[in-house]
Design an enzyme around this catalytic site. Structure first.
Site, short mmCIF file in Angstrom:
data_model
loop_
_atom_site.label_atom_id
_atom_site.label_comp_id
_atom_site.label_asym_id
_atom_site.label_seq_id
_atom_site.Cartn_x
_atom_site.Cartn_y
_atom_site.Cartn_z
N CYS A 1 23.15 34.95 -14.75
CA CYS A 1 24.50 35.33 -15.18
C CYS A 1 24.35 35.99 -16.54
CB CYS A 1 25.41 34.11 -15.25
SG CYS A 1 27.09 34.48 -15.78
N GLU B 1 27.00 40.93 -11.20
CA GLU B 1 25.64 40.78 -10.71
C GLU B 1 25.26 42.09 -10.04
OE1 GLU B 1 22.57 39.70 -11.05
OE2 GLU B 1 23.47 37.70 -11.11
#
Length: 245
Positions: free
Chosen positions: A2, A117
């Site tokens: 992340c 992402e």
């Protein structure tokens, strides 16, 4: 993994949504492309010293504070000399020197609207994806925090203490497993009190509990392709989370 966050709500909205008692100074503005080393809002439960002399005062106060994203261990000599620890593997955090004391007593929740992402296509092309919940409610990401004392700063210097945080990650689960082999640990709202409680000593069992609950939450997560402009942290606007064909 992340490495980019989206927080579309104001600090006041976050404080109201999560029943915060104390709002810190210099809280971050809404951001659509927050990167490691930048500031994020963190939710921390801290013991209330006033409760020792006032029986009507709550034992614990919930704070919304501004923290550097990238944990700086208390033993670090200089935050600028080491890579930012913006993620921590939940499987090993309780035994790693940089994280184990924070697991025991300095646990946090990082509110977010979602995160980015990059999906790797069969030809190797990377396509940015916006990951979010299926509702408009903010996510809570399980994290750790630390206070680092600047040894050369005077006692009255605001820069004497640096608050920093890291986001815990676990093996990808549910729809997110097809996106990346790691995902942030999504904090189950029902476990928030136990996770943040400063009177509870964090251990492997607590980490396992929130990790297991995060796998269930991942089943309801969604993602879609967004502009490659998110790759440049200087780009920061609501258009970044718009779906692209």
């Amino acid at each position: 993994m992340c490495g980019r966050l989206v927080v579309s709500r104001t600090s006041g909205e976050l404080a109201a949504f999560f029943d915060v008692d104390v709002e810190g100074d210099d809280l971050p503005e809404p951001s659509f492309n927050t990167a490691p080393t930048q500031r994020v809002s963190v939710i921390i439960d801290a013991l209330n010293r006033q409760s020792a002399s006032d029986p009507d005062a709550p034992d614990v106060l919930r704070r919304l504070a501004s923290a550097r994203w990238g944990l700086v261990p208390g033993f670090a000599k200089d935050p600028a000399e080491s890579a930012p620890l913006f993620n921590a593997r939940i499987e090993t955090a309780h035994e790693k020197p940089a994280f184990r004391s924070a697991v025991a007593s300095r646990r946090a929740a990082i509110p977010a609207s979602g995160y980015y992402e990059w999906l790797v296509e069969p030809d190797g092309t990377k396509v940015a994806q916006f990951v979010h919940s299926g509702s408009e409610e903010p996510l809570l990401l399980a994290g750790l925090y630390e206070w680092w004392r600047n040894p050369v700063a005077d006692d009255g210097d605001p820069a004497r203490w640096l608050l920093s945080t890291t986001i815990l990650t676990r093996e990808g689960s549910g729809p997110l497993a097809s996106l990346h082999d790691r995902m942030p640990v999504l904090l189950e709202p029902g476990l928030m009190e136990d996770w943040l409680d400063p009177r509870t000593t964090g251990d492997r069992a607590l980490l396992d509990e929130i990790s297991l609950a995060a796998a269930d939450l991942a089943d309801d997560m969604e993602f879609y392709a967004v502009s490659s402009a998110v790759g440049n942290v200087r780009n920061n606007s609501p258009e970044l989370i718009e779906r692209v064909a």
